[in-house]
Design an enzyme around this catalytic site. Structure first.
Site, mmCIF file in Angstrom:
data_model
loop_
_atom_site.group_PDB
_atom_site.id
_atom_site.type_symbol
_atom_site.label_atom_id
_atom_site.label_comp_id
_atom_site.label_asym_id
_atom_site.label_seq_id
_atom_site.Cartn_x
_atom_site.Cartn_y
_atom_site.Cartn_z
ATOM 1 N N ARG A 18 0.792 -1.228 0.000
ATOM 2 C CA ARG A 18 0.000 0.000 0.000
ATOM 3 C C ARG A 18 0.821 1.273 0.000
ATOM 4 O O ARG A 18 0.564 2.186 -0.796
ATOM 5 C CB ARG A 18 -0.923 0.053 1.241
ATOM 6 N N LYS B 225 26.142 -3.884 -1.949
ATOM 7 C CA LYS B 225 27.606 -3.789 -2.063
ATOM 8 C C LYS B 225 28.203 -3.066 -0.858
ATOM 9 O O LYS B 225 29.394 -2.765 -0.842
ATOM 10 C CB LYS B 225 27.975 -3.025 -3.342
ATOM 11 N N ARG C 47 11.258 3.712 3.360
ATOM 12 C CA ARG C 47 10.917 2.765 4.438
ATOM 13 C C ARG C 47 12.168 1.982 4.779
ATOM 14 O O ARG C 47 12.915 1.572 3.876
ATOM 15 C CB ARG C 47 9.801 1.820 4.007
HETATM 16 N N1 CP Z 1 -0.352 -0.040 5.816
HETATM 17 C C1 CP Z 1 0.866 -0.290 5.267
HETATM 18 O O1 CP Z 1 1.888 0.326 5.620
HETATM 19 O O2 CP Z 1 0.851 -1.253 4.299
HETATM 20 P P1 CP Z 1 2.115 -1.745 3.480
HETATM 21 O O3 CP Z 1 3.066 -2.392 4.443
HETATM 22 O O4 CP Z 1 1.576 -2.689 2.451
HETATM 23 O O5 CP Z 1 2.760 -0.523 2.857
#
Ligand code: CP
Length: 306
Positions: free
Chosen positions: A52, A81, A102
């Site tokens: 998402r 690497k 992320r």
């Molecule tokens: N809600 C959410 O962060 O979903 P994903 O991990 O799929 O990005």
């Protein structure tokens, strides 16, 4: 102008209101915004899996007329690497205008943002923060309930590792007379820094329980979460706890007709599929609203909209 989004507390309540207002306008008139990010590029750097967050950011950017680059798997990048996150960010900043990142390590997006010449949005760091999920949650609650004040919100499941829960508690505790009911097994209680920090104030009353059924009639919002397998050190503990809560149609018989059921998704087993047809189930709407509020965020952070 919003320069960085690491934690929902980087946004003032006024900024959140402006993002919600902009998201409402984007929902009402998609065509008006279809070219506003022409010639701008978003980089999505996902060192941890996502469906998402990554795809909604990418869809948002494309629907605003912008471009997208990035990786969904760090194994396809030069991180394999031995390149540092800081060097990766300085490199990607040469090719893009804004970065969504992320990372499994808590604090990694903040550390990257401190070195970055362009804005960075935290798309989830370990068990820490997930501020854009919180924007999606807030936008959903506002659309469903029409307000934030005076709600009773039940947060159920993995309150220890669930970063979306931590960010949502921080956000909702700003509003008046919000009551939190924290529903979890003892081992998955919300950390003390959340209980003592965000929930210590006079406006944010909370109580803890391990019984979802006993509190069901009180709730205006039920926020279900999955048990975060990837954060456990021990598979046996995960297996013991993973089915602590499974929301069924029968359990909802005692809930308010006006209850809104949210879940950041992905779902594993904690909401039975039979609940999806209940008019109180909002989690797929919430996913859609996540794309809309991320459009508003990108436009605001790139200085195109207020
Ligand atoms: N809600 C959410 O962060 O979903 P994903 O991990 O799929 O990005």
């Amino acid at each position: 102008m919003i320069n960085r989004l690491n934690d929902i507390n980087d946004l003032t309540s006024a900024q959140i209101e402006r993002l919600i207002a902009l998201a409402e306008d984007i929902l009402a008139d998609r065509a008006k915004y279809q070219d506003i990010l022409n010639h701008r590029t978003l980089a999505t750097l996902f060192f941890e899996p996502s469906t998402r967050t990554r795809l909604s950011f990418e869809a948002a950017m494309l629907e605003l007329g912008g471009n997208v680059i990035g990786f969904a798997d760090p194994n396809s990048s030069s991180a394999t690497k031995g390149e540092s996150v800081a060097d990766t960010i300085r490199t990607v900043a040469c090719y893009s205008d804004i970065i969504v990142m992320r990372h499994p390590k808590e604090g990694a997006p903040l550390a990257a943002a401190l070195r970055s010449p362009i804005p960075i949005i935290n798309a989830g760091d370990g068990g820490h923060h997930h501020p854009t999920q919180t924007l999606a949650d807030l936008f959903t609650i506002r659309r469903e309930k029409g307000r934030f004040d005076g709600l009773c919100i039940g947060l159920c499941g993995d309150l220890k590792f669930g970063r979306t829960v931590h960010s949502l508690i921080h956000a909702m505790s700003r509003y008046d007379n919000v009551r939190f009911i924290l529903i979890s097994p003892e081992e998955l209680r919300a950390p003390d820094y959340i209980l003592e920090g965000a929930l210590g104030g006079p406006n944010a009353a909370y109580r803890e329980t391990d019984s979802l059924e006993s509190v069901m009639p009180e709730l205006d919002v039920l926020y279900m979460t999955r048990v975060q397998r990837e954060r456990f050190f021990n598979e046996a503990d995960y297996v013991r706890l993973k089915d602590s809560y499974i929301l069924t149609r029968r359990m909802l018989e005692r809930a308010k007709d006006s209850l809104s059921i949210l879940h950041p998704l992905p779902r594993v087993n904690e909401i039975a599929v039979e609940v999806d047809d209940d008019p109180r189930a909002c989690y797929f709407k919430q996913t859609y609203y996540g794309k809309i509020i991320r459009k508003a965020l990108l436009a605001a952070m790139l200085g195109v909209c207020e």
